[in-house]
Design an enzyme around this catalytic site. Structure first.
Site, PDB file in Angstrom:
ATOM      1  CB  SER A  73      16.844 -10.536 -78.319  1.00 56.91           C
ATOM      2  OG  SER A  73      17.344 -11.123 -79.498  1.00 56.91           O
TER       3      SER A  73
HETATM    4  N1  SAH Z   1      20.827 -14.342 -79.345  1.00 64.19           N
HETATM    5  C1  SAH Z   1      21.606 -13.106 -79.420  1.00 64.19           C
HETATM    6  C2  SAH Z   1      20.993 -12.071 -80.324  1.00 64.19           C
HETATM    7  C3  SAH Z   1      21.166 -12.459 -81.727  1.00 64.19           C
HETATM    8  S1  SAH Z   1      21.048 -11.218 -82.967  1.00 64.19           S
HETATM    9  C4  SAH Z   1      21.870 -12.539 -78.045  1.00 64.19           C
HETATM   10  O1  SAH Z   1      21.369 -13.079 -77.054  1.00 64.19           O
HETATM   11  O2  SAH Z   1      22.624 -11.568 -77.962  1.00 64.19           O
HETATM   12  C5  SAH Z   1      21.187 -12.294 -84.356  1.00 64.19           C
HETATM   13  C6  SAH Z   1      22.563 -12.877 -84.580  1.00 64.19           C
HETATM   14  O3  SAH Z   1      22.459 -13.790 -85.652  1.00 64.19           O
HETATM   15  C7  SAH Z   1      23.627 -11.863 -84.967  1.00 64.19           C
HETATM   16  O4  SAH Z   1      24.696 -11.939 -84.084  1.00 64.19           O
HETATM   17  C8  SAH Z   1      24.030 -12.290 -86.379  1.00 64.19           C
HETATM   18  O5  SAH Z   1      25.411 -12.101 -86.641  1.00 64.19           O
HETATM   19  C9  SAH Z   1      23.680 -13.757 -86.351  1.00 64.19           C
HETATM   20  N2  SAH Z   1      23.473 -14.357 -87.671  1.00 64.19           N
HETATM   21  C10 SAH Z   1      22.891 -13.820 -88.776  1.00 64.19           C
HETATM   22  N3  SAH Z   1      22.896 -14.707 -89.786  1.00 64.19           N
HETATM   23  C11 SAH Z   1      23.470 -15.841 -89.316  1.00 64.19           C
HETATM   24  C12 SAH Z   1      23.759 -17.125 -89.883  1.00 64.19           C
HETATM   25  N4  SAH Z   1      23.469 -17.438 -91.150  1.00 64.19           N
HETATM   26  N5  SAH Z   1      24.367 -18.053 -89.088  1.00 64.19           N
HETATM   27  C13 SAH Z   1      24.689 -17.772 -87.805  1.00 64.19           C
HETATM   28  N6  SAH Z   1      24.440 -16.576 -87.211  1.00 64.19           N
HETATM   29  C14 SAH Z   1      23.838 -15.628 -87.959  1.00 64.19           C
END
Ligand code: SAH
Length: 220
Positions: A73
């Site tokens: 993000s």
């Molecule tokens: N917080 C992260 C950015 C997250 S992007 C950072 O600091 O880098 C969103 C993430 O959510 C992605 O890695 C994606 O794989 C994950 N995601 C999507 N659906 C999900 C689910 N149902 N359970 C767990 N993770 C999920």
């Protein structure tokens, strides 16, 4: 990237975040970073959470690809969501969507314990390795479906969703402690989502505040 260079870039990143906090204060109610959040942002080496080829851009105020169509993000969004959680050193925190592990590392500097859940096994393993290398012993990465929360660590004083959903998965509300707060991008995939805070009072009643439009990857 040498350490001095990273420290300078991190300072510049925090200055840009401060400016955006100020510009959006009318929507968020937060006009500046609190000192502990600023300190946490300065102390986590963001360049170690992005692919090597993108290290030079790590401190720019924008999201970056981390593989598999996922992103780390934007620093302002990480900062704002962290700020909105009003973390205290004893807090138990749940993050859904570990991604690179950067947001979890920032949370770990401010909270007592962070449980973070990532759906993709490759991302979960990489994030866990980074956090271990940085000595973030209070941050625990779990591979699984975050729609279920992480029951073994519940209840949580704070919950952060790093992927967008609507409606928000019910188990997350169940795992939120009384007087707890959840921060999430709320909205159906493919639209602009709203960053919301949802507070649970001591009787379990929820109240939602809609703050500002954001763009997140979807919770799948
Ligand atoms: N917080 C992260 C950015 C997250 S992007 C950072 O600091 O880098 C969103 C993430 O959510 C992605 O890695 C994606 O794989 C994950 N995601 C999507 N659906 C999900 C689910 N149902 N359970 C767990 N993770 C999920």
């Amino acid at each position: 990237m040498i350490e001095d260079e990273a420290a300078g870039l991190a300072q510049a990143m925090v200055a840009v975040i401060e400016a955006e906090m100020s510009a959006t204060a009318w929507q968020t109610g937060r006009d500046a970073l609190s000192p502990p959040v600023a300190e946490a942002l300065l102390s986590v080496p963001r360049h170690l959470f992005v692919p090597a080829a993108l290290r030079a851009s790590a401190y720019e105020n924008r999201p970056l690809p981390i593989g598999g169509g996922q992103t780390i993000s934007q620093p302002f969004v990480v900062a704002l969501m962290t700020e909105l959680l009003d973390l205290e050193p004893g807090c138990a925190v749940l993050e859904i969507g570990t991604g690179s592990g950067y947001q979890a590392a920032v949370l770990g500097r401010l909270a007592g314990r962070v449980e973070t859940v990532e759906l993709r096994p490759d991302l979960a393993a990489e994030a866990a390795a980074r956090l271990t290398a940085l000595g973030a012993t209070n941050v625990h990465v779990h591979q699984g479906d975050g729609k279920l929360g992480w029951p073994p660590g519940a209840p949580y004083d704070r919950i952060l969703l790093a992927a967008a959903a609507e409606p928000l998965p019910r188990p997350l509300f169940e795992q939120l402690a009384p007087q707890g707060r959840l921060v999430a991008p709320l909205g159906p995939p493919g639209t602009v989502e709203w960053l919301v805070t949802i507070d649970k009072d001591s009787a379990g009643k929820l109240s939602t505040r809609r703050l500002l439009p954001v763009a997140f990857v979807p919770l799948v």
